[in-house]
Each structure stands twice: as structure tokens, then as C-alpha cells.
Design an enzyme around this catalytic site. Structure first.
Site, PDB file in Angstrom:
ATOM      1  N   GLU A  24      52.605  46.459  60.369  1.00 56.19           N
ATOM      2  CA  GLU A  24      52.909  46.320  58.941  1.00 56.19           C
ATOM      3  C   GLU A  24      53.793  47.486  58.540  1.00 56.19           C
ATOM      4  OE1 GLU A  24      49.782  45.777  55.621  1.00 56.19           O
ATOM      5  OE2 GLU A  24      50.564  47.808  55.331  1.00 56.19           O
ATOM      6  N   THR A  27      55.003  44.905  53.218  1.00 59.01           N
ATOM      7  CA  THR A  27      54.162  44.940  52.020  1.00 59.01           C
ATOM      8  C   THR A  27      54.984  44.703  50.754  1.00 59.01           C
ATOM      9  OG1 THR A  27      54.432  47.332  51.939  1.00 59.01           O
ATOM     10  CG2 THR A  27      52.450  46.508  53.015  1.00 59.01           C
ATOM     11  N   TYR A  28      54.261  44.361  49.678  1.00 53.69           N
ATOM     12  CA  TYR A  28      54.901  44.154  48.371  1.00 53.69           C
ATOM     13  C   TYR A  28      54.346  45.189  47.396  1.00 53.69           C
ATOM     14  CZ  TYR A  28      56.621  42.126  44.107  1.00 53.69           C
ATOM     15  OH  TYR A  28      57.281  41.939  42.915  1.00 53.69           O
ATOM     16  N   ARG A  44      46.050  39.052  45.887  1.00 54.93           N
ATOM     17  CA  ARG A  44      45.970  39.168  44.427  1.00 54.93           C
ATOM     18  C   ARG A  44      46.755  40.366  43.922  1.00 54.93           C
ATOM     19  NH1 ARG A  44      40.774  41.469  41.494  1.00 54.93           N
ATOM     20  NH2 ARG A  44      41.821  43.344  42.269  1.00 54.93           N
ATOM     21  N   GLY A  45      46.666  41.482  44.656  1.00 52.61           N
ATOM     22  CA  GLY A  45      47.231  42.742  44.161  1.00 52.61           C
ATOM     23  C   GLY A  45      46.158  43.536  43.440  1.00 52.61           C
ATOM     24  N   ALA A  75      43.631  35.496  44.450  1.00 49.71           N
ATOM     25  CA  ALA A  75      44.485  35.070  45.573  1.00 49.71           C
ATOM     26  C   ALA A  75      44.299  33.591  45.895  1.00 49.71           C
ATOM     27  CB  ALA A  75      44.183  35.929  46.800  1.00 49.71           C
ATOM     28  N   TYR A 127      37.642  41.620  54.031  1.00 43.23           N
ATOM     29  CA  TYR A 127      37.129  42.990  53.935  1.00 43.23           C
ATOM     30  C   TYR A 127      35.832  43.156  54.709  1.00 43.23           C
ATOM     31  CZ  TYR A 127      40.619  42.912  50.306  1.00 43.23           C
ATOM     32  OH  TYR A 127      41.812  42.768  49.656  1.00 43.23           O
ATOM     33  N   LYS A 135      39.213  30.706  49.958  1.00 38.76           N
ATOM     34  CA  LYS A 135      40.647  30.841  50.285  1.00 38.76           C
ATOM     35  C   LYS A 135      40.984  30.010  51.529  1.00 38.76           C
ATOM     36  CE  LYS A 135      40.719  35.617  50.000  1.00 38.76           C
ATOM     37  NZ  LYS A 135      41.258  36.984  49.864  1.00 38.76           N
ATOM     38  N   GLN A 148      42.887  62.892  54.884  1.00 38.64           N
ATOM     39  CA  GLN A 148      42.641  61.442  54.880  1.00 38.64           C
ATOM     40  C   GLN A 148      41.150  61.104  55.022  1.00 38.64           C
ATOM     41  OE1 GLN A 148      45.407  60.587  58.128  1.00 38.64           O
ATOM     42  NE2 GLN A 148      46.663  59.397  56.699  1.00 38.64           N
TER      43      GLN A 148
HETATM   44  P1  FAD Z   1      41.084  38.149  46.021  1.00 42.09           P
HETATM   45  O1  FAD Z   1      40.837  37.342  47.220  1.00 42.09           O
HETATM   46  O2  FAD Z   1      41.539  37.443  44.776  1.00 42.09           O
HETATM   47  O3  FAD Z   1      39.712  38.933  45.692  1.00 42.09           O
HETATM   48  C1  FAD Z   1      39.699  39.966  44.710  1.00 42.09           C
HETATM   49  C2  FAD Z   1      38.264  40.148  44.200  1.00 42.09           C
HETATM   50  O4  FAD Z   1      37.890  39.010  43.419  1.00 42.09           O
HETATM   51  C3  FAD Z   1      37.210  40.237  45.306  1.00 42.09           C
HETATM   52  O5  FAD Z   1      36.218  41.123  44.851  1.00 42.09           O
HETATM   53  C4  FAD Z   1      36.660  38.822  45.407  1.00 42.09           C
HETATM   54  O6  FAD Z   1      35.307  38.804  45.859  1.00 42.09           O
HETATM   55  C5  FAD Z   1      36.764  38.355  43.969  1.00 42.09           C
HETATM   56  N1  FAD Z   1      37.040  36.923  43.833  1.00 42.09           N
HETATM   57  C6  FAD Z   1      37.892  36.173  44.574  1.00 42.09           C
HETATM   58  N2  FAD Z   1      37.936  34.914  44.121  1.00 42.09           N
HETATM   59  C7  FAD Z   1      37.112  34.861  43.045  1.00 42.09           C
HETATM   60  C8  FAD Z   1      36.739  33.831  42.129  1.00 42.09           C
HETATM   61  N3  FAD Z   1      37.223  32.588  42.238  1.00 42.09           N
HETATM   62  N4  FAD Z   1      35.872  34.148  41.123  1.00 42.09           N
HETATM   63  C9  FAD Z   1      35.368  35.404  41.017  1.00 42.09           C
HETATM   64  N5  FAD Z   1      35.687  36.421  41.860  1.00 42.09           N
HETATM   65  C10 FAD Z   1      36.547  36.142  42.858  1.00 42.09           C
HETATM   66  N6  FAD Z   1      48.270  44.916  47.717  1.00 42.09           N
HETATM   67  C11 FAD Z   1      49.554  44.920  47.284  1.00 42.09           C
HETATM   68  O7  FAD Z   1      49.799  45.134  46.089  1.00 42.09           O
HETATM   69  N7  FAD Z   1      50.604  44.711  48.150  1.00 42.09           N
HETATM   70  C12 FAD Z   1      50.419  44.467  49.459  1.00 42.09           C
HETATM   71  O8  FAD Z   1      51.387  44.288  50.213  1.00 42.09           O
HETATM   72  C13 FAD Z   1      49.072  44.437  49.958  1.00 42.09           C
HETATM   73  N8  FAD Z   1      48.819  44.164  51.254  1.00 42.09           N
HETATM   74  C14 FAD Z   1      47.514  44.074  51.703  1.00 42.09           C
HETATM   75  C15 FAD Z   1      47.261  43.717  53.031  1.00 42.09           C
HETATM   76  C16 FAD Z   1      45.957  43.626  53.500  1.00 42.09           C
HETATM   77  C17 FAD Z   1      45.684  43.215  54.931  1.00 42.09           C
HETATM   78  C18 FAD Z   1      44.854  43.914  52.617  1.00 42.09           C
HETATM   79  C19 FAD Z   1      43.435  43.841  53.129  1.00 42.09           C
HETATM   80  C20 FAD Z   1      45.108  44.262  51.290  1.00 42.09           C
HETATM   81  C21 FAD Z   1      46.422  44.340  50.824  1.00 42.09           C
HETATM   82  N9  FAD Z   1      46.711  44.668  49.491  1.00 42.09           N
HETATM   83  C22 FAD Z   1      48.006  44.681  49.027  1.00 42.09           C
HETATM   84  C23 FAD Z   1      45.630  45.043  48.576  1.00 42.09           C
HETATM   85  C24 FAD Z   1      45.043  43.840  47.807  1.00 42.09           C
HETATM   86  O9  FAD Z   1      45.991  43.333  46.890  1.00 42.09           O
HETATM   87  C25 FAD Z   1      43.796  44.344  47.084  1.00 42.09           C
HETATM   88  O10 FAD Z   1      42.788  44.652  48.010  1.00 42.09           O
HETATM   89  C26 FAD Z   1      43.254  43.499  45.947  1.00 42.09           C
HETATM   90  O11 FAD Z   1      42.328  44.288  45.210  1.00 42.09           O
HETATM   91  C27 FAD Z   1      42.540  42.234  46.377  1.00 42.09           C
HETATM   92  O12 FAD Z   1      43.389  41.315  46.917  1.00 42.09           O
HETATM   93  P2  FAD Z   1      42.808  39.952  47.551  1.00 42.09           P
HETATM   94  O13 FAD Z   1      43.975  39.137  47.918  1.00 42.09           O
HETATM   95  O14 FAD Z   1      41.803  40.249  48.581  1.00 42.09           O
HETATM   96  O15 FAD Z   1      42.087  39.326  46.246  1.00 42.09           O
END
Ligand code: FAD
Length: 318
Positions: free
Chosen positions: A19, A50-51, A125-126, A145, A180, A200, A247
């Protein structure tokens, strides 16, 4: 090719992927190429980019007042992906987030990717922006997401937002999502987080990439729990070597992961920068070897611009 096709084609061999982050604004593609050129010896089938959302910064004006401006410090994700694919003939995986986009803008961004032949996307999601204490979706944008995954899965069926579009060309996205092993920090508990991860997958995601972890047991238990609730897609472990003493605190604070006692106490005893780096590299090599031995589909390294460290680690396990 799609990420899941690369994994299927490897027939159980562990692949290596990386990455990278877009350079800070003002940097150029040479920064990315200088970092990736040496890593190409490992023949990564895909590279993630990454974004990064806009951030709020305060600039002091001559009058002494501060001006609040919104800037993207690391733009260029899609352009970098296209450049990587063009130069190295490997697949690139842009990260796409919900934050900052309404669903129309998301659709347009996905159309751009499809037209560029970029068929792999990590759908996220971000996080909250630096001046907000929780994630706030854009007006008319996705909250989770899973909503982004659903939109992409619909486009893969030729279903765009405009219901009047007939015979629209289906996209061919291979959709990755985040998982996670130590639970997402906002989730009330592990099982609830897993339930949403499964949502998802059920919505159409093809594979999972994990948050970094430093205790392999966390990954193996996570995989077992995913399998127990019917998640069958590949689960790619994410690895980020620790090479600096600060770190030990900054990574848990930022990424909500735990560091094993044995690792921390060894690091605390080390008294030179070199010794700390060596211990971090050795720990990551140990993790990588075990993950490989126990059949991880891909070892996905968060490079953070540190090519030398990643080279050392991957050479040691190749
Ligand atoms: P989601 O899957 O939406 O989950 C977020 C939270 O909401 C979780 O606590 C989940 O349990 C909860 N949830 C999910 N669905 C629901 C629902 N329907 N109802 C209620 N609660 C729900 N961030 C960036 O900005 N740019 C990047 O490039 C980036 N790359 C990443 C790469 C990896 C491999 C990882 C692990 C993370 C990355 N992140 C990045 C960080 C990520 O955006 C954050 O961890 C963010 O807080 C959660 O994203 P997610 O897609 O897991 O969210």
C-alpha cells in the site's frame, strides 16, 4: 485482473502486495516510482493507493488573523493508480471513501475508474475529519462502507442511480473492504463489528484487508470467527513494521491496536535507533513467516514510504 482472481490463480501460494500513500501536494510521481521500483522484484500482483480527504488548516495572515482553509494534502489517488498500471503493468487498487462524496459524485468517480480500466477498489467509510469528533457523511452521501459496496454491486449489475437508464453497461468492480482483528474502535463489541463486516460481504464485497496487527493470534482468531459466521472471502492480513520508539504509543493511539508485551519490553530495552529498527523489522519478519506458513493468501505491507524496511522484510521471507 481482479484481486480475487490473482488469489485464485496463486493456488494457495502467498502473494505479496503493497500500500502506498500519494505524496504530499507538491511531490511528483517520481516519489512513488522511487519507492516502488525496488519493490517490483517481489512481483506484487496489485498495489493499493490510499485516499485522503480534505483537512482544515489555519494560515496566519499578515494582519495576524488566522484564515481557515480546507485543503487536500495528498490528492491524486486515481492518477497514481493509472500511472502505476501503465508503468509496471500491475493492477492498482484505489481506496475510495464515503466521506466527502454524495452518491452522484461517487457514481461519477466510479465511472472514471471503470473507463480507466481500474476494476479493483477498496471501499471504505473514512474517518472523522481533523476538526470533527465523529464521522459525518456528506449531504446525500453514504453513512457506512456497506452503502458504498451496495452502490458498486448495483453498478456491477448495470444499475445506476438514474432509474431511467436502460441497457447501461455493467461495471466489473472487484470490491475489497476493511476488517479489524481487534475490532473497529467505534463498534460496541467484536460480534457487532463482525455482523457489519458480514453485511459488507453479503452486499457484494469480494475480499477483506485487515487493519494492521502485531499479534498473529488476533488475525487467526479473526479469520476463525469470520468463517464461523459464514464469511468465506479471502482475508488479507495488513502488516506495518514499527521502526521507531514513539510508534509504540502513536500506533495504538491512531489505529486502536494492541502491541504484545514481549515486543514492547524488548523495544523498551533497546537504546539506539538502529537497535529499535532492527527489533521492529525482526518482529515483522517473524509475523510474516508465520502468516505465510499458515496459508495467508497475501501479505499486504503498509509501506509508509519506507522502502528499505519493506525490502529487508520481504527478502527475508522470499
Ligand atoms: P464501516 O465498515 O462503515 O464501519 C465503521 C463503523 O461503523 C464500525 O464500527 C462498524 O462496526 C460500524 N457499522 C458498519 N455498518 C454499520 C451499520 N449498518 N449500522 C451501524 N453501525 C455500522 N481511511 C481513509 O480515509 N483512506 C484510506 O485510504 C483508508 N484505507 C484503509 C485501509 C485499510 C486496510 C483499513 C483497515 C482502513 C483504512 N482507512 C482509510 C481507515 C477507515 O476509513 C477507518 O477505519 C474508518 O473509521 C472505518 O472504515 P470502514 O470502511 O471499516 O467503515
Amino acid at each position: 485482473m481482479k484481486v480475487n482472481e490473482h488469489i485464485a490463480q496463486a493456488k494457495g501460494q502467498t502473494l505479496i502486495s503493497f500500500e502506498v500513500l500519494p505524496p504530499l501536494k507538491g511531490g511528483g510521481m517520481k516519489d512513488i516510482f522511487n519507492m516502488l521500483d525496488p519493490l517490483m522484484e517481489f512481483k506484487p500482483p496489485f498495489i493499493d493507493v490510499t485516499y485522503h480527504r480534505e483537512e482544515i488548516v489555519f494560515n496566519q495572515r499578515e494582519s495576524g488573523y488566522y484564515e481557515k482553509i480546507s485543503i487536500k494534502k495528498r490528492p491524486g489517488t486515481v492518477g497514481i493508480c493509472a500511472s502505476i498500471m501503465h508503468k509496471y503493468k500491475v493492477d492498482a487498487v484505489p481506496h475510495l471513501i464515503c466521506g466527502g462524496f454524495n452518491i452522484q459524485e461517487t457514481e461519477d468517480a466510479l465511472i472514471d475508474l471503470a473507463f480507466l480500466g481500474i476494476n479493483n477498489v477498496l471501499a471504505l467509510r473514512g474517518d472523522a475529519r481533523n476538526f470533527e469528533d465523529k464521522f459525518i457523511p456528506e449531504k446525500g452521501g453514504h453513512k457506512y462502507a456497506v452503502d458504498l459496496v451496495r452502490q458498486m454491486a448495483n453498478m456491477n449489475r448495470g444499475k445506476y442511480l438514474d432509474a431511467n437508464l436502460v441497457n447501461a453497461e455493467p461495471t466489473e468492480f472487484c470490491i475489497g473492504v476493511a476488517g479489524y482483528p481487534e475490532k473497529h474502535f467505534e463498534a460496541p463489541n467484536f460480534d457487532t463489528d463482525l455482523k457489519y463486516l458480514k453485511e459488507k460481504i453479503d452486499a457484494g464485497a469480494d475480499y477483506i484487508v485487515t487493519q494492521m496487527f502485531y499479534d498473529n493470534e488476533k488475525y487467526f482468531q479473526f479469520v476463525d470467527k469470520c468463517r464461523a459466521i459464514g464469511i468465506e472471502v479471502p482475508i488479507i492480513p495488513g502488516l506495518k513494521p514499527i521502526t521507531k520508539k514513539y510508534q509504540l504509543n502513536s500506533i495504538p493511539r491512531k489505529f486502536f491496536v494492541n502491541l504484545p508485551e514481549e515486543f514492547v519490553s524488548e523495544m523498551e530495552k533497546a537504546d539506539t535507533k538502529e537497535a529499535i529498527r532492527e527489533l521492529g523489522i525482526e518482529w515483522c519478519i517473524k509475523q510474516s513467516k508465520e502468516l505465510k506458513e499458515r496459508g495467508a493468501p497475501v501479505l499486504h505491507y503498509y509501506t509508509m514510504g519506507d522502502t528499505d524496511t519493506i525490502l529487508r522484510i520481504v527478502r527475508a521471507i522470499s
